[in-house]
Enzyme design. Structure first.
Site, PDB file in Angstrom:
ATOM      1  N   ASN A 281       6.700  -4.417 -10.369  1.00 22.00           N
ATOM      2  CA  ASN A 281       7.434  -5.270  -9.435  1.00 22.00           C
ATOM      3  C   ASN A 281       8.910  -4.898  -9.484  1.00 22.00           C
ATOM      4  O   ASN A 281       9.498  -4.834 -10.566  1.00 22.00           O
ATOM      5  CB  ASN A 281       7.230  -6.740  -9.856  1.00 22.00           C
ATOM      6  CG  ASN A 281       7.669  -7.714  -8.785  1.00 22.00           C
ATOM      7  OD1 ASN A 281       8.474  -7.376  -7.911  1.00 22.00           O
ATOM      8  ND2 ASN A 281       7.144  -8.923  -8.830  1.00 22.00           N
TER       9      ASN A 281
ATOM     10  N   THR B 118       7.006 -12.074  -5.320  1.00 21.75           N
ATOM     11  CA  THR B 118       5.738 -11.377  -5.530  1.00 21.75           C
ATOM     12  C   THR B 118       5.766  -9.969  -4.947  1.00 21.75           C
ATOM     13  O   THR B 118       6.594  -9.645  -4.099  1.00 21.75           O
ATOM     14  CB  THR B 118       4.561 -12.126  -4.871  1.00 21.75           C
ATOM     15  OG1 THR B 118       4.738 -12.084  -3.446  1.00 21.75           O
ATOM     16  CG2 THR B 118       4.493 -13.571  -5.325  1.00 21.75           C
ATOM     17  N   CYS B 119       4.818  -9.161  -5.406  1.00 22.23           N
ATOM     18  CA  CYS B 119       4.639  -7.792  -4.911  1.00 22.23           C
ATOM     19  C   CYS B 119       3.883  -7.806  -3.591  1.00 22.23           C
ATOM     20  O   CYS B 119       2.996  -6.979  -3.381  1.00 22.23           O
ATOM     21  CB  CYS B 119       3.848  -6.977  -5.914  1.00 22.23           C
ATOM     22  SG  CYS B 119       4.830  -6.359  -7.265  1.00 22.23           S
ATOM     23  N   ASP B 120       4.177  -8.725  -2.708  1.00 20.64           N
ATOM     24  CA  ASP B 120       3.489  -8.790  -1.427  1.00 20.64           C
ATOM     25  C   ASP B 120       4.526  -8.671  -0.320  1.00 20.64           C
ATOM     26  O   ASP B 120       5.474  -9.449  -0.261  1.00 20.64           O
ATOM     27  CB  ASP B 120       2.720 -10.113  -1.308  1.00 20.64           C
ATOM     28  CG  ASP B 120       1.734 -10.087  -0.143  1.00 20.64           C
ATOM     29  OD1 ASP B 120       2.135  -9.695   0.980  1.00 20.64           O
ATOM     30  OD2 ASP B 120       0.571 -10.436  -0.353  1.00 20.64           O
TER      31      ASP B 120
ATOM     32  N   ASN C 284      -0.029 -12.980  -8.232  1.00 16.89           N
ATOM     33  CA  ASN C 284       0.842 -12.102  -9.026  1.00 16.89           C
ATOM     34  C   ASN C 284       1.071 -12.634 -10.441  1.00 16.89           C
ATOM     35  O   ASN C 284       2.005 -12.221 -11.122  1.00 16.89           O
ATOM     36  CB  ASN C 284       2.208 -11.896  -8.360  1.00 16.89           C
ATOM     37  CG  ASN C 284       2.208 -10.811  -7.297  1.00 16.89           C
ATOM     38  OD1 ASN C 284       3.090  -9.987  -7.247  1.00 16.89           O
ATOM     39  ND2 ASN C 284       1.202 -10.798  -6.455  1.00 16.89           N
TER      40      ASN C 284
END
EC number: 4.1.1.17
Lengths: 377, 377
Positions: A91, B324-326, B367
């Site tokens: 991340n 988040t990694c979104d 996450n």
């Protein structure tokens, strides 16, 4: 895609309420397919796709590495048996105290995409390896890719130089071509960008060694997608084109491609109705919706295959919605979904390809509905 | 809107990580404002907006009734001290076994919007009172209202006639003008529709008695909204216009209007960066995003006020994103959000107006991030 093992589980256990069933045999097949497709790349499973302990334990045993988005995910990977050196804190947005915790746990590989993040890593994880994420355009991906992660390649040079100056190991470049990427050629431009950054750093005496090629590998939903082997061939050809005989170490981070087709959601038809006698579409309401695990139906991005016991009979386009009192909890409306005319209240349906990005997206208790249960078999 | 009590709580308790703090005094003020604005209407608090036990207990003590979306919410209302007769099962999409459970618990008022749902209620809760929801267009509402709930008034007549034929008490009509409805006149057309259904049923010898006027009452975010009293005047005027001297019993179901401005989210700036040296906007990353409780930023629908310690200084338009990694976890990008130039990593920010539709929307653990904690004071 509902395997016999999943069908047997449902037939014997008959779980009440919506739930996800994941077949570990499929996860293992997928892992082996990636290993075969890109034998020289290290596989870092994207834990966020499905962090079920059984999935992580299986993959750890098969030799997978882990791409983690948070300290909690780092701990999950460690608990599953991974050593810290097999973990990447991928991340680009991390609190300094979280970097410090990961560093204490032994994690030594971190993603960055700006000078500010490099400074946090340098303070909290001195000497760690960092890779810098560059922006890509996400063309060809079905799940939207924003500009949220990464920087332009010119800036990546500065970021890595800064990392080197602060005593970190400037290790390489990462990128992500967008989730559910159906164009096997999508990696090419980003690999060229990585090569550009490698050269610029080499001129400054800094030798990069790693290209993290991210995820994006798709799951088959309603349309066929290329096999892992085809991605492998295209990606390897791009690496050869841009890096020649001096191939870097490479990483891939499959998430959806590893677990998507290993899972099936069992759901129930709660209501079938029309809004008026002249309504063109029926409304089919399920006991799972956007807030119960199917968040990727946002903007109708991901269109899941839905299997019913009436398949083969006459169908009608339907609007499909979830069970909550929220107007936004509609799965498919702009493009209505053909479902059997015989489908009725109480029918069980199987929503396939739901192994990734479902359980963890589920809300805590929106409208009082419990989060999506999952069974890993 | 961060009250002194909230500020004192944060200063003394200094909770780590993102969290919501709800001030019960504001909830009580809001309840009293609704009671004063529409003294002849029964208040049914929409539990889904914020089901914190302390909120439900306060409202039960003040004499509120409860609009519930599921059996779990029915149980929460009962646990808070409400009697079953003060509960409406307001979800038009219910499993028959859930209707049966609510009926066993003593609930006797149910929403329906089609013949199929009436049949379930008749079987599972014989003799219950039902109201039929009619469609409205949602014009003027800031949170999107789809056609998910309700039917056209002509069909509502058939639905209520069918309910009567099956031994249910056809009680009335409900509608919802759309959440965060800023037009006080939005109730008028729906009240006229209700009157139309009342008349049609009367001609068939069925006397309806109830108009459930739903929610929609707004919270102040960045723009001023009319006070409860103004809604009360406009709604009462419409009731007079369409029902004359034979006013029906009425219900309102405030959710957002009851708790929205009672809550403040405390969050932290995790990163501030640019994507390139020439980037027009800075990116500000918080430790809370779309999957951690701020789901109503979907399509940038709800724009929360954000308070920082640098307010008053020079600002710059920023893209605001979650941790988040979104890629989809971006709060404001189409319309960048002005934030102080001095804002930096580690700064605490207060996101106001977050008392409604936050904690329960939070994902279980996307996450690896824990769901939004909440403190009710």
């Amino acid at each position: 895609m509902a395997t016999q093992r999943i069908l047997d589980f449902l037939a014997t256990r008959r779980p009440d309420g919506p739930c996800l069933i994941v077949d570990l045999d499929i996860v293992e097949d997928n892992f082996n397919a990636f290993r075969k497709a890109l034998p020289d790349s290290a596989i870092f499973y994207a834990v966020k796709a499905n962090p079920a302990p059984e999935v992580l334990k299986l993959l750890a045993g098969l030799g997978s590495n882990f791409d983690c988005a948070s300290v909690a995910e780092v701990e999950m990977a460690l608990n599953a048996g991974a050593t810290p050196r097999r973990i990447s804190y991928g991340n680009t947005i991390k609190k300094e105290r979280d970097i410090a915790r990961a560093h204490q746990l032994g994690v030594a590989l971190f993603a960055v995409d700006c000078v500010e993040e490099v400074e946090k890593v340098a303070r909290a994880a001195p000497g760690a390896r960092v890779f810098c994420r560059v922006l890509t355009d996400g063309e060809g991906a079905e799940w939207p890719l924003s500009r949220k992660f990464g920087c332009v390649p010119d800036m990546a040079i500065d970021v890595l130089v800064h990392a080197n100056a602060l005593g970190l190991v400037a290790t390489g470049v990462s990128f992500h071509v967008g989730s559910q990427q159906t164009d096997t050629g999508a990696w090419d431009a980003a690999i060229a960008d990585a090569r550009f950054v490698f050269e610029a750093l080499a001129e400054k005496g800094i030798v990069l060694t790693l290209v993290n090629m991210g995820g994006g590998f798709p799951t088959r939903y309603l349309k066929d997608v290329p096999a892992a082997a085809e991605y492998g061939r295209a990606i390897f050809a791009s690496l050869r084109t841009h890096f020649g005989n001096r191939l870097p170490e490479t990483i891939i981070e499959p998430g959806r491609g590893m677990v998507g087709d290993a899972g099936v959601v069992k759901a129930e038809v709660v209501l079938v109705s029309k809004k008026s006698d002249t309504d063109a579409n029926r409304w089919v309401y399920l006991d799972i919706g956007k807030f119960g695990g199917l968040a990727e139906t946002m903007d109708e991005a991901i269109r899941y295959p839905i299997v019913t016991r009436h398949d083969g009979g006459a169908t009608e386009p339907c609007v499909i919605a979830g069970p909550t009192c929220d107007s936004a909890d509609v799965l498919y409306e702009k493009t209505p979904y053909p479902l059997p005319l015989a489908l009725t209240v109480g029918d069980e349906v199987l929503i396939e390809g739901t192994g990734a990005y479902t359980t963890t997206y589920a809300s805590v208790a929106f409208n009082g509905f419990e989060p999506l249960r999952s069974y890993v078999i």
